[in-house]
Scaffold this active site. Structure first.
Site, short mmCIF file in Angstrom:
data_model
loop_
_atom_site.label_atom_id
_atom_site.label_comp_id
_atom_site.label_asym_id
_atom_site.label_seq_id
_atom_site.Cartn_x
_atom_site.Cartn_y
_atom_site.Cartn_z
N GLU A 184 0.84 -1.19 0.00
CA GLU A 184 0.00 0.00 0.00
C GLU A 184 0.88 1.23 0.00
O GLU A 184 1.91 1.27 0.66
CB GLU A 184 -0.92 -0.02 1.23
CG GLU A 184 -1.93 1.11 1.28
CD GLU A 184 -1.42 2.34 1.99
OE1 GLU A 184 -2.04 3.42 1.83
OE2 GLU A 184 -0.40 2.25 2.71
N SER A 185 0.48 2.25 -0.77
CA SER A 185 1.21 3.51 -0.86
C SER A 185 2.65 3.23 -1.32
O SER A 185 2.84 2.68 -2.40
CB SER A 185 1.14 4.24 0.48
OG SER A 185 1.52 5.59 0.33
N GLU A 303 -8.91 9.57 -1.89
CA GLU A 303 -7.54 9.47 -1.38
C GLU A 303 -7.12 10.70 -0.56
O GLU A 303 -6.55 10.58 0.52
CB GLU A 303 -6.55 9.28 -2.54
CG GLU A 303 -6.59 7.91 -3.19
CD GLU A 303 -5.83 6.85 -2.39
OE1 GLU A 303 -5.21 7.19 -1.36
OE2 GLU A 303 -5.85 5.68 -2.81
N TYR A 308 -6.75 16.65 3.66
CA TYR A 308 -7.41 17.95 3.78
C TYR A 308 -8.48 17.95 4.86
O TYR A 308 -8.76 18.99 5.46
CB TYR A 308 -7.96 18.37 2.42
CG TYR A 308 -6.85 18.59 1.43
CD1 TYR A 308 -5.98 19.66 1.57
CD2 TYR A 308 -6.62 17.69 0.38
CE1 TYR A 308 -4.92 19.85 0.69
CE2 TYR A 308 -5.57 17.87 -0.50
CZ TYR A 308 -4.72 18.95 -0.34
OH TYR A 308 -3.67 19.13 -1.20
N TRP A 398 -17.72 17.91 6.10
CA TRP A 398 -18.08 17.29 4.83
C TRP A 398 -17.65 15.82 4.84
O TRP A 398 -16.77 15.42 5.60
CB TRP A 398 -17.41 18.02 3.66
CG TRP A 398 -16.00 18.47 3.87
CD1 TRP A 398 -15.58 19.65 4.41
CD2 TRP A 398 -14.80 17.72 3.57
NE1 TRP A 398 -14.20 19.69 4.47
CE2 TRP A 398 -13.70 18.54 3.95
CE3 TRP A 398 -14.55 16.47 3.01
CZ2 TRP A 398 -12.38 18.14 3.78
CZ3 TRP A 398 -13.23 16.07 2.84
CH2 TRP A 398 -12.16 16.88 3.23
N HIS A 403 -10.41 7.42 2.48
CA HIS A 403 -9.22 8.24 2.28
C HIS A 403 -7.98 7.37 2.28
O HIS A 403 -8.01 6.16 2.57
CB HIS A 403 -9.14 9.31 3.37
CG HIS A 403 -9.27 8.76 4.75
ND1 HIS A 403 -8.20 8.38 5.51
CD2 HIS A 403 -10.37 8.52 5.51
CE1 HIS A 403 -8.60 7.93 6.67
NE2 HIS A 403 -9.92 7.99 6.71
#
Length: 480
Positions: A184-185, A303, A308, A398, A403
């Site tokens: 992952e990543s 993602e 954010y 929101w 993510h």
């Protein structure tokens, strides 16, 4: 790691290096801190691990590889870190699929101790191997002083671990002829690199790539993607100058804590060129210069909402003015078109997360799906729906969706889920284990013309139009 007296019990296994005693944990047996290579010489290729006499204690984690402070890291100055952990179901069995997990962490952070594999091993009936590899400057410094092919020591470590798995998997009930490489990543980018690496040929039989599109190009935002050797060498020259070193011997003599301090603000990743990674994975796929194996590839639907969303609750709220400034700073002359295209996404924080996800993740993921499916059996997925948020932290106003890194919690023992998420985690483990066992999934195989992927959510799975949802044609129009 110490040596303990031999005993006839299920926690003792014989490997090529000698006997190991692990520990029994619920439905699994775990063996930690197993050396797959010798303590490394700095900026040299890994060497075979020496054997030991007696029974080696395999109940404790090894030191993490040298790294600084980070939420997904374990601070350390140790360079003696080339160890792996094996978790295998407690019930008697053999020829189980082997899943080799390469952790993420921007090629700078991470350790096997951060990921609990018990549930994955027991429910999936697979042998899980977790690998530590050299990080940061220790694993990925490219410099003319170190040789023309320098810079990929961390990838070499991972390949040494895969060779160890081929030779030793049977001792833990695994099938050495059925090895799935999963990451992952930064771990996913590593899997892509091994697909393109001539020196990884024959080391694995399947690949799972989560949040690391093989077609991702290196940039200031995408620093984990393979970087051009000229860029890597420029950094290496500057670091040598900062450390007042004119020779490789001088660099190798720099204390680990000083090297960490000098490089902690910097980003690292594999360097293109040389025997380990002669070309970018995207180019290797276009040319057919790859190690073709069945691939399960996907990203998270949202993602960038973790980045954010966290900024919203831990830092300054993202105002409309801040959003527009960020878009202009990142995209320059294309900013007005992007702001118009995403005017329907509100509020500003969510809009910024959506733009960055679609441009930096979804568009290269769509390109990756096309390239992979043109060369090997490929199953394209997307993690979606309401994923676990950071423990104890407030959420933004929101929806954050799925993510970056949230998918990892479904496979490893990182999170207590609500009932729908628990069912989802159990289902994902079944599907991932099936892929490791057979190289297939119950979902349609991807073709180069596909616009859809399998959307995986806690409320069910379905085909979704990935191309339309992430506005891929719009982003492609900006590339022309």
């Amino acid at each position: 790691m110490g040596v303990v007296p031999a005993a006839a019990d299920d926690e003792v296994v014989r490997t090529e290096g000698g006997l190991l005693r692990g520990i029994a944990q619920d439905d699994v047996r775990t063996f930690r801190g197993i050396p797959y290579a010798a303590p490394p010489e700095r900026w040299r290729s890994p060497r075979p691990a020496p054997p030991w006499s007696g029974v080696r204690d395999a109940s404790q984690f090894a030191d993490s590889c040298a790294q600084g402070e980070h939420p997904v890291g374990v601070p350390s100055t140790s360079e003696d870190c080339l160890y792996l952990d094996v978790t295998t179901p407690a019930r008697t069995g053999k020829n189980r699929p082997v899943v080799v997990w390469i952790h993420g962490g921007s090629f700078k952070h991470g350790a096997t101790s951060l990921y609990g594999p018990n549930r994955f091993a027991a429910q999936g009936d697979v042998v899980v191997v977790q690998v530590q590899y050299r990080l940061g400057a220790f694993g990925f410094l490219a410099s003319p002083l170190l040789g023309s092919g320098s810079g990929n020591y961390g990838l070499e470590d991972q390949q040494a671990a895969l060779r160890w798995v081929r030779r030793n998997a049977a001792a833990f009930g695994g099938d050495p002829r059925n090895v799935t490489l999963m990451g992952e990543s930064a771990g996913a980018y590593s899997v892509c690199d091994h697909l393109a690496s001539p020196t990884a040929a024959g080391l694995f039989d399947r690949a799972i790539i989560q949040s690391g599109p093989c077609a991702q190009e290196y940039s200031a935002m995408n620093y984990a993607a393979p970087r051009p050797r000229a860029v890597a060498f420029d950094y290496g020259r500057q670091l040598a100058a900062d450390l007042e070193c004119a020779t490789a011997a001088c660099l190798r003599a720099v204390p680990a804590n000083r090297l960490l301090a000098a490089t902690e603000p910097d980003e690292f990743g594999p360097a293109l060129g040389g025997p380990v990674l002669p070309r970018h994975p995207a180019e290797a796929l276009r040319l057919g210069k790859v190690n073709p194996v069945p691939v399960l590839h996907g990203i998270n639907h949202d993602e960038e909402s973790g980045r954010y969303g966290a900024q919203e609750v831990f830092g300054a709220p993202i105002t409309q003015a801040a959003y527009e400034a960020a878009i202009r700073d990142t995209f320059g002359s294309d900013a007005d078109r992007i702001l118009t295209e995403y005017a329907d996404v509100q509020p500003a924080g969510r809009a910024l997360a959506t733009v960055m996800t679609d441009s930096q993740w979804s568009t290269p993921a769509a390109r990756t799906n096309r390239l992979l499916s043109s060369r090997m059996p490929t199953y394209a997925v997307e993690f979606a729906g309401d994923a676990p948020w950071y423990a104890g932290a407030p959420k933004p106003d929101w929806p954050v969706g799925s993510h970056h890194l949230s998918d990892v919690a479904y496979f490893f023992d990182l999170k207590v889920f609500d009932p729908p998420q628990q069912r989802y985690a159990d289902e994902l483990i079944r599907h991932w284990a099936t892929f490791a066992r057979t190289g297939t999934t119950p979902w349609p195989r991807t073709t180069p013309r596909d616009q859809t992927v399998q959307s995986l959510t806690p409320t069910g799975t379905a085909r979704t139009n990935f191309t339309e949802d992430h506005r891929i044609p719009f982003w492609q129009s900006l590339e022309r």
